[in-house]
Design an enzyme around this catalytic site. Structure first.
Site, mmCIF file in Angstrom:
data_model
loop_
_atom_site.group_PDB
_atom_site.id
_atom_site.type_symbol
_atom_site.label_atom_id
_atom_site.label_comp_id
_atom_site.label_asym_id
_atom_site.label_seq_id
_atom_site.Cartn_x
_atom_site.Cartn_y
_atom_site.Cartn_z
ATOM 1 C CB SER A 220 -0.867 0.003 1.259
ATOM 2 O OG SER A 220 -0.040 0.205 2.397
ATOM 3 C CG ASP B 161 -3.836 -2.994 -1.638
ATOM 4 O OD1 ASP B 161 -4.760 -3.233 -2.438
ATOM 5 O OD2 ASP B 161 -3.967 -3.096 -0.392
ATOM 6 C CG HIS B 162 -6.578 0.267 -1.808
ATOM 7 N ND1 HIS B 162 -7.886 0.373 -2.243
ATOM 8 C CD2 HIS B 162 -6.531 -0.840 -1.035
ATOM 9 C CE1 HIS B 162 -8.597 -0.629 -1.759
ATOM 10 N NE2 HIS B 162 -7.796 -1.398 -1.032
ATOM 11 C CD GLU C 224 -12.407 -0.468 -4.750
ATOM 12 O OE1 GLU C 224 -11.224 -0.775 -4.518
ATOM 13 O OE2 GLU C 224 -13.225 -0.155 -3.870
ATOM 14 C CG HIS D 52 -10.425 -2.187 3.227
ATOM 15 N ND1 HIS D 52 -11.109 -1.419 2.326
ATOM 16 C CD2 HIS D 52 -9.569 -2.949 2.497
ATOM 17 C CE1 HIS D 52 -10.666 -1.686 1.099
ATOM 18 N NE2 HIS D 52 -9.732 -2.617 1.172
ATOM 19 N N GLY D 53 -10.562 -3.967 7.295
ATOM 20 C CA GLY D 53 -10.380 -3.929 8.742
ATOM 21 C C GLY D 53 -10.991 -5.129 9.445
ATOM 22 C CG HIS E 284 -9.916 -4.719 -2.429
ATOM 23 N ND1 HIS E 284 -8.804 -3.975 -2.147
ATOM 24 C CD2 HIS E 284 -9.873 -4.987 -3.756
ATOM 25 C CE1 HIS E 284 -8.102 -3.798 -3.243
ATOM 26 N NE2 HIS E 284 -8.734 -4.399 -4.261
ATOM 27 N N GLY E 285 -11.007 -6.539 1.259
ATOM 28 C CA GLY E 285 -11.632 -6.659 2.579
ATOM 29 C C GLY E 285 -12.030 -8.089 2.886
ATOM 30 C CB SER F 132 -9.189 -10.296 6.856
ATOM 31 O OG SER F 132 -7.872 -10.065 6.408
#
Ligand code: G3H
Ligand code: 13P
Ligand code: ZN
Length: 310
Positions: free
Chosen positions: A50, A82-83, A134, A180-181, A212-213, A215
């Site tokens: 990132s 990334d991003h 995106e 995210h997170g 994405h996001g 996890s």
């Protein structure tokens, strides 16, 4: 084996109904842990950086450590931005040996996103680098992008084809309910598989989609973090069976950062709790590296399905 682009990896993943893990890297132990795990299971892998990782570690350190991982493991590895928030950072990465960049124009309206993405695609393609774009807006915090849950927006399937045709991007990150997170869902985890299916139907066969996001916020690591230190509030991630389903429906790249952070933090907290007088960073960082290796192997088998796909 040199650094590769994701083109061939994604073609095989889409046909095979599995996904490639894209793991965020910030330092040597993270890079080693991920690539050792991928090597043990013969899995292709994407290492992504990132802009805050670039600020933290400097692009040349990250690049050379990733190139060292290629040399050590002989794995097909993609080095990805990334991003990327603007043309300049994408150009900097293209000019500095990355094989893939993401331009994240999701904060702009459709037309501005198209214009910016197209500009990055033209430059990156002229240098043999692939581009992820995106469409739609994920909630959560990323570099220079903080999107509240109420401002997030699912990807509009009707716009997806026009977007990829006008921009020429090589893969597309879509918003189908992840964020995210460590805190992803208020109630039960839910992904909008109907939207994913509509997007797949609109796009050419084998066009790669990105999640994405993604996890899973694995309870073992959350509990260990909580046991040995401050609590991780509201921790809830994407269940692994949902990730496998997403991959079987056309998601080729699954992004993971938070799970790595949790594994590393939980392990280091445990190390200090068990041996408070330890002053050799190699001891607790080696334990963290081992935890990352095992986590990545777990992901490859249970969330991605990309073992033995080299
Ligand atoms: O999607 C964002 C990644 O988790 C990177 O986070 O900007 O804090 O490195 P970061
Ligand atoms: P997580 O926060 O779910 O790990 O997502 C990471 C990500 O999307 C990086 O781009
Ligand atoms: Zn992301």
């Amino acid at each position: 084996m040199p650094i590769v682009t994701s083109k061939e990896m994604f073609e095989k993943a889409k046909k095979g109904g599995y996904a490639i893990g894209a793991f965020n890297v910030n330092n040597m132990e993270i890079i080693q842990g991920i690539t050792e795990g991928a090597r043990e299971l013969n899995a292709p892998v994407i290492l992504q950086v990132s802009s805050s990782a670039i600020k933290y570690a400097k692009p040349s350190y990250l690049k050379h450590m990733v190139y060292a991982a290629v040399e050590e493991t002989d794995l097909p590895i993609v080095l990805h931005l990334d991003h990327g928030a603007d043309f300049e950072i994408c150009k900097e990465c293209v000019d500095n040996g990355f094989s893939s960049v993401m331009i994240d124009g999701s904060k702009y309206d459709f037309e501005e996103n198209v214009t910016l993405t197209k500009q990055v695609v033209e430059y990156a393609h002229s240098k043999g680098v692939v581009v992820e774009a995106e469409l739609g807006k994920l909630a959560g915090i990323e570099d220079e992008v903080h999107v509240n849950a109420e401002d997030s927006a699912y990807t509009n399937p009707e716009q997806a084809l026009e977007f990829i045709e006008r921009t020429g991007c090589d893969s597309l990150a879509i918003a189908i309910g992840t964020s995210h997170g460590a805190y992803k869902f208020k109630g039960e985890p839910e992904l909008k598989f109907d939207i994913l299916q509509k997007i797949v139907q609109q796009l050419p066969e084998n066009f790669p989609l990105v999640l994405h996001g993604a996890s899973s916020v694995l309870p073992d690591f959350v509990e260990k973090c909580n046991q040995y230190g401050g609590e991780i509030p509201g921790a809830k991630g994407v269940p692994e069976d949902m990730l496998r389903k997403a991959a079987s429906l056309g998601i080729c790249k699954i992004n993971v950062d938070t799970d790595l952070r949790l594994a590393m933090t939980a392990t280091i907290r445990e190390q200090f709790a068990q041996n408070p007088s330890e002053i050799d960073p190699r001891k607790y960082l080696a334990a963290a590296r081992d935890a990352i290796r095992e986590l990545v192997k777990h992901k490859i088998v249970h969330a991605l399905g990309c073992e033995n796909k080299i």
